[in-house]
Design a protein around this motif. Structure first.
Motif, PDB file in Angstrom:
ATOM      1  N   SER A   1      -0.336 -16.625   1.797  1.00 33.20           N
ATOM      2  CA  SER A   1      -0.058 -17.628   0.645  1.00 33.20           C
ATOM      3  C   SER A   1      -0.903 -17.288  -0.367  1.00 33.20           C
ATOM      4  O   SER A   1      -1.257 -17.897  -1.489  1.00 33.20           O
ATOM      5  CB  SER A   1      -0.403 -18.937   1.058  1.00 33.20           C
ATOM      6  N   ALA A   2      -1.208 -15.776  -0.509  1.00 35.74           N
ATOM      7  CA  ALA A   2      -2.077 -15.332  -1.550  1.00 35.74           C
ATOM      8  C   ALA A   2      -1.584 -15.626  -3.021  1.00 35.74           C
ATOM      9  O   ALA A   2      -2.050 -15.762  -3.873  1.00 35.74           O
ATOM     10  CB  ALA A   2      -2.205 -13.861  -1.307  1.00 35.74           C
ATOM     11  N   ALA A   3      -0.142 -15.735  -2.868  1.00 37.73           N
ATOM     12  CA  ALA A   3       0.500 -15.677  -4.421  1.00 37.73           C
ATOM     13  C   ALA A   3       0.303 -17.190  -4.975  1.00 37.73           C
ATOM     14  O   ALA A   3       0.291 -17.340  -6.259  1.00 37.73           O
ATOM     15  CB  ALA A   3       2.084 -15.637  -4.342  1.00 37.73           C
ATOM     16  N   ALA A   4      -0.253 -18.195  -4.134  1.00 40.96           N
ATOM     17  CA  ALA A   4      -0.664 -19.249  -4.728  1.00 40.96           C
ATOM     18  C   ALA A   4      -2.237 -19.618  -4.730  1.00 40.96           C
ATOM     19  O   ALA A   4      -2.700 -20.825  -5.170  1.00 40.96           O
ATOM     20  CB  ALA A   4       0.023 -20.304  -3.518  1.00 40.96           C
ATOM     21  N   ASP A   5      -2.911 -18.662  -4.435  1.00 46.06           N
ATOM     22  CA  ASP A   5      -4.466 -18.444  -4.647  1.00 46.06           C
ATOM     23  C   ASP A   5      -4.769 -18.486  -6.161  1.00 46.06           C
ATOM     24  O   ASP A   5      -4.563 -17.811  -6.860  1.00 46.06           O
ATOM     25  CB  ASP A   5      -4.974 -17.369  -4.145  1.00 46.06           C
ATOM     26  N   ARG A   6      -5.402 -19.625  -6.362  1.00 45.90           N
ATOM     27  CA  ARG A   6      -6.153 -20.225  -7.873  1.00 45.90           C
ATOM     28  C   ARG A   6      -7.589 -19.855  -7.755  1.00 45.90           C
ATOM     29  O   ARG A   6      -8.267 -20.279  -8.687  1.00 45.90           O
ATOM     30  CB  ARG A   6      -5.411 -21.116  -8.281  1.00 45.90           C
ATOM     31  N   GLY A   7      -8.315 -19.729  -6.649  1.00 40.22           N
ATOM     32  CA  GLY A   7      -9.586 -19.692  -6.644  1.00 40.22           C
ATOM     33  C   GLY A   7     -10.306 -18.323  -7.151  1.00 40.22           C
ATOM     34  O   GLY A   7      -9.794 -17.535  -7.456  1.00 40.22           O
ATOM     35  N   ALA A   8     -11.692 -18.545  -6.871  1.00 41.21           N
ATOM     36  CA  ALA A   8     -12.427 -17.567  -7.550  1.00 41.21           C
ATOM     37  C   ALA A   8     -12.305 -15.973  -7.043  1.00 41.21           C
ATOM     38  O   ALA A   8     -12.319 -15.159  -7.873  1.00 41.21           O
ATOM     39  CB  ALA A   8     -14.147 -17.746  -7.473  1.00 41.21           C
ATOM     40  N   THR A   9     -11.916 -16.002  -5.868  1.00 39.28           N
ATOM     41  CA  THR A   9     -12.011 -14.557  -5.137  1.00 39.28           C
ATOM     42  C   THR A   9     -10.620 -13.953  -5.718  1.00 39.28           C
ATOM     43  O   THR A   9     -10.548 -12.721  -5.638  1.00 39.28           O
ATOM     44  CB  THR A   9     -11.769 -14.660  -3.622  1.00 39.28           C
ATOM     45  N   ALA A  10      -9.737 -14.778  -6.028  1.00 39.50           N
ATOM     46  CA  ALA A  10      -8.355 -14.040  -6.422  1.00 39.50           C
ATOM     47  C   ALA A  10      -8.661 -13.226  -7.889  1.00 39.50           C
ATOM     48  O   ALA A  10      -7.654 -12.175  -7.905  1.00 39.50           O
ATOM     49  CB  ALA A  10      -7.264 -15.251  -6.903  1.00 39.50           C
ATOM     50  N   ALA A  11      -9.693 -13.554  -8.704  1.00 37.65           N
ATOM     51  CA  ALA A  11      -9.726 -12.810  -9.840  1.00 37.65           C
ATOM     52  C   ALA A  11     -10.420 -11.340  -9.765  1.00 37.65           C
ATOM     53  O   ALA A  11     -11.014 -10.771 -10.648  1.00 37.65           O
ATOM     54  CB  ALA A  11     -10.354 -13.602 -10.820  1.00 37.65           C
ATOM     55  N   VAL A  12     -10.965 -11.122  -8.419  1.00 37.84           N
ATOM     56  CA  VAL A  12     -12.069 -10.074  -8.062  1.00 37.84           C
ATOM     57  C   VAL A  12     -10.964  -9.006  -8.099  1.00 37.84           C
ATOM     58  O   VAL A  12     -10.108  -8.803  -7.475  1.00 37.84           O
ATOM     59  CB  VAL A  12     -12.672 -10.137  -6.731  1.00 37.84           C
ATOM     60  N   ALA A  13     -11.439  -8.073  -8.874  1.00 37.36           N
ATOM     61  CA  ALA A  13     -10.616  -6.715  -8.931  1.00 37.36           C
ATOM     62  C   ALA A  13     -10.707  -5.951  -7.818  1.00 37.36           C
ATOM     63  O   ALA A  13     -11.511  -6.003  -6.761  1.00 37.36           O
ATOM     64  CB  ALA A  13     -11.200  -5.721  -9.946  1.00 37.36           C
ATOM     65  N   ASP A  14      -9.331  -5.345  -7.552  1.00 35.64           N
ATOM     66  CA  ASP A  14      -9.211  -4.481  -6.052  1.00 35.64           C
ATOM     67  C   ASP A  14     -10.220  -3.627  -5.764  1.00 35.64           C
ATOM     68  O   ASP A  14     -10.466  -3.207  -4.541  1.00 35.64           O
ATOM     69  CB  ASP A  14      -7.712  -3.940  -5.990  1.00 35.64           C
ATOM     70  N   GLY A  15     -10.750  -3.188  -6.775  1.00 34.81           N
ATOM     71  CA  GLY A  15     -11.711  -1.845  -6.658  1.00 34.81           C
ATOM     72  C   GLY A  15     -13.084  -2.439  -6.066  1.00 34.81           C
ATOM     73  O   GLY A  15     -14.028  -1.543  -5.741  1.00 34.81           O
ATOM     74  N   GLU A  16     -13.388  -3.789  -6.542  1.00 31.43           N
ATOM     75  CA  GLU A  16     -14.808  -4.445  -5.749  1.00 31.43           C
ATOM     76  C   GLU A  16     -14.474  -5.079  -4.527  1.00 31.43           C
ATOM     77  O   GLU A  16     -15.449  -5.465  -3.882  1.00 31.43           O
ATOM     78  CB  GLU A  16     -14.903  -5.566  -6.742  1.00 31.43           C
ATOM     79  N   VAL A  17     -13.321  -5.017  -3.920  1.00 32.63           N
ATOM     80  CA  VAL A  17     -13.252  -5.532  -2.547  1.00 32.63           C
ATOM     81  C   VAL A  17     -12.049  -4.987  -1.982  1.00 32.63           C
ATOM     82  O   VAL A  17     -11.104  -4.240  -2.451  1.00 32.63           O
ATOM     83  CB  VAL A  17     -13.008  -7.109  -2.722  1.00 32.63           C
ATOM     84  N   ALA A  18     -12.220  -4.711  -0.248  1.00 30.35           N
ATOM     85  CA  ALA A  18     -11.203  -4.131   0.398  1.00 30.35           C
ATOM     86  C   ALA A  18     -10.346  -5.198   0.978  1.00 30.35           C
ATOM     87  O   ALA A  18     -10.916  -5.889   1.705  1.00 30.35           O
ATOM     88  CB  ALA A  18     -11.987  -3.422   1.492  1.00 30.35           C
ATOM     89  N   ARG A  19      -8.962  -5.300   0.450  1.00 25.71           N
ATOM     90  CA  ARG A  19      -8.216  -6.372   0.960  1.00 25.71           C
ATOM     91  C   ARG A  19      -7.379  -5.605   2.137  1.00 25.71           C
ATOM     92  O   ARG A  19      -6.709  -4.545   1.926  1.00 25.71           O
ATOM     93  CB  ARG A  19      -7.324  -6.641  -0.270  1.00 25.71           C
ATOM     94  N   VAL A  20      -6.890  -6.394   3.127  1.00 23.04           N
ATOM     95  CA  VAL A  20      -6.134  -6.051   4.364  1.00 23.04           C
ATOM     96  C   VAL A  20      -5.267  -7.267   4.431  1.00 23.04           C
ATOM     97  O   VAL A  20      -5.349  -8.088   3.672  1.00 23.04           O
ATOM     98  CB  VAL A  20      -6.950  -5.777   5.538  1.00 23.04           C
ATOM     99  N   ALA A  21      -4.291  -6.852   5.410  1.00 18.46           N
ATOM    100  CA  ALA A  21      -3.247  -7.912   5.610  1.00 18.46           C
ATOM    101  C   ALA A  21      -3.954  -9.123   6.399  1.00 18.46           C
ATOM    102  O   ALA A  21      -5.057  -8.899   6.760  1.00 18.46           O
ATOM    103  CB  ALA A  21      -2.021  -7.256   6.430  1.00 18.46           C
ATOM    104  N   PRO A  22      -3.151 -10.385   6.573  1.00 23.65           N
ATOM    105  CA  PRO A  22      -3.830 -11.294   7.144  1.00 23.65           C
ATOM    106  C   PRO A  22      -4.176 -11.072   8.520  1.00 23.65           C
ATOM    107  O   PRO A  22      -3.453 -10.173   9.240  1.00 23.65           O
ATOM    108  CB  PRO A  22      -2.699 -12.146   7.077  1.00 23.65           C
ATOM    109  N   VAL A  23      -5.280 -11.588   8.983  1.00 18.71           N
ATOM    110  CA  VAL A  23      -6.053 -11.371  10.032  1.00 18.71           C
ATOM    111  C   VAL A  23      -5.857 -12.231  11.259  1.00 18.71           C
ATOM    112  O   VAL A  23      -6.147 -13.537  10.986  1.00 18.71           O
ATOM    113  CB  VAL A  23      -7.374 -11.021  10.063  1.00 18.71           C
ATOM    114  N   THR A  24      -5.332 -11.942  12.334  1.00 17.26           N
ATOM    115  CA  THR A  24      -5.259 -12.960  13.556  1.00 17.26           C
ATOM    116  C   THR A  24      -5.854 -12.212  14.673  1.00 17.26           C
ATOM    117  O   THR A  24      -5.768 -11.112  14.834  1.00 17.26           O
ATOM    118  CB  THR A  24      -3.750 -13.267  13.924  1.00 17.26           C
ATOM    119  N   LEU A  25      -6.487 -13.010  15.660  1.00 16.26           N
ATOM    120  CA  LEU A  25      -7.059 -12.388  17.004  1.00 16.26           C
ATOM    121  C   LEU A  25      -5.845 -12.061  17.916  1.00 16.26           C
ATOM    122  O   LEU A  25      -5.888 -10.923  18.509  1.00 16.26           O
ATOM    123  CB  LEU A  25      -7.750 -13.459  17.589  1.00 16.26           C
ATOM    124  N   VAL A  26      -4.804 -12.532  17.907  1.00  4.90           N
ATOM    125  CA  VAL A  26      -3.760 -12.427  18.748  1.00  4.90           C
ATOM    126  C   VAL A  26      -2.633 -11.819  18.026  1.00  4.90           C
ATOM    127  O   VAL A  26      -2.198 -12.138  16.904  1.00  4.90           O
ATOM    128  CB  VAL A  26      -3.404 -13.703  19.670  1.00  4.90           C
TER     129      VAL A  26
END
Length: 355
Positions: A144-169
């Protein structure tokens, strides 16, 4: 092989600990992994063949904040002295003061902040400055990242390594229906629903858990809960206590789920094809479960409602029975895959930079 220290904060559930285990499972054989956790559920780590130790949270310790921060710094420092890991991975949205002190005293150990998004708007923003404590920031994605309005959503891609959603299984890890029901001690026949809404009163329709249970049982659907106190209060109908970690390995046992929309339960339900009605917990301090669940409903992956009380549960369960399989199929089609392997690789890349 590299050595990794995995540190989990003390959340409301097992999300932080489970996410770290998702990374650990996908590290190469021979990687030395150790868990230090503030979660009282940490003994489950032993099932993964990983060594672990428990550090009481401030609330569990009964200490004042300043005293606990000192204890935390000393304990993390002692573990770093003893293990000398190549990399420390902290999973949480609030890195504790004292972690910076311990890391500064152990410059050989690299550090990664694993930080999920979907923060509530205008909340927790000062915590972003703590990224300076770490060598890298890793963000497990959100469907649901398209609906993310929180502080982390504004962090530039170069400052964070983003991966696909994570599940154990992963879907390929699921047991088949018969084996899953046998493993959980459930009836082999008849429809079953997993009700995972936290604490509640199964005997009251004024309660979310109770409203769900009554509506399901009236339609001949057995109710499965994970909380012993809820199961103990059951007085009629099919109510089953299910206890297993990770429960998601046995999701084929259930025909439906009525669940909160925390990161783990949300992504496990959608990725593993479990038809789900989400009832987001809007009382969380930071996690925007409402936005997460509403986006899934708008995308046609699941159902969402702010409440089941007031007579709403019955019609919603009817709709779940009618449309659930269709919604689950759409969710599976939208699945970008599990980001856990990419996250593990990134962590080990950071570890490789240790002198």
């Amino acid at each position: 092989m590299p050595s990794v220290l995995l540190v989990s904060s003390n959340g409301a559930g097992m999300g932080h600990l489970t996410r770290l285990l998702a990374y650990a499972r996908r590290m190469p054989e021979g990687t030395r992994r150790h868990v230090l956790s503030l979660s009282q559920a940490v003994p489950v780590v032993g099932q993964e063949g990983i060594s672990w130790e428990y550090l009481p949270s401030q609330g569990a310790s009964g200490l004042r904040a300043a005293s606990w921060r000192q204890l935390f710094a000393e304990r993390v420092g002692e573990v770093l002295d003893r293990l000398d890991p190549d990399v420390l991975v902290f999973d949480g949205t609030h890195p504790y003061s004292g972690l910076d002190v311990a890391l500064a005293a152990h410059p050989r150990t690299r550090a990664v902040w694993s930080r999920r998004g979907m923060w509530k708007q205008d909340r927790n923003e000062p915590q972003l400055e703590k990224a300076a404590w770490f060598d890298a920031v890793l963000e497990p994605g959100d469907l649901s990242a398209a609906a993310d309005r929180g502080a982390t959503a504004a962090v530039a891609d170069g400052e964070v390594a983003r991966v696909a959603p994570v599940t154990l299984v992963d879907p390929g890890d699921l047991q088949d229906r018969a084996a899953a029901r046998q493993a959980l001690g459930l009836p082999g026949d008849g429809p079953l629903a997993l009700v995972s809404l936290g604490a509640g009163n199964i005997n009251s329709t004024d309660d979310e858990v109770g409203a769900a249970a009554v509506a399901l049982r009236e339609r001949g659907i057995g109710v499965c809960v994970t909380a012993p106190d809820i199961a103990d209060r059951a007085y009629t109908g099919d109510v089953h206590l299910v206890r297993h970690f990770p429960l998601s390995e046995h999701f084929a046992a259930f025909d439906y789920a009525v669940a909160a929309a925390g990161y783990n339960s949300f992504h496990e339900s959608l990725r593993l094809g479990l038809p789900t009605l989400f009832v987001p917990n809007t009382r969380t301090s930071l996690d925007d479960q409402g936005a997460r669940a509403e986006h899934a409903a708008h995308a046609g992956w699941a159902m969402s409602t702010p409440t089941l009380t007031g007579g709403l549960a019955g019609p919603l369960v009817d709709e779940l029975v009618r449309r659930g399989s269709e919604l689950a199929a759409r969710a599976r089609d939208a699945d970008p895959g599990n980001g856990a392997a990419a996250a593990a690789a990134h962590i080990l890349d950071v570890a490789g930079g240790a002198p």
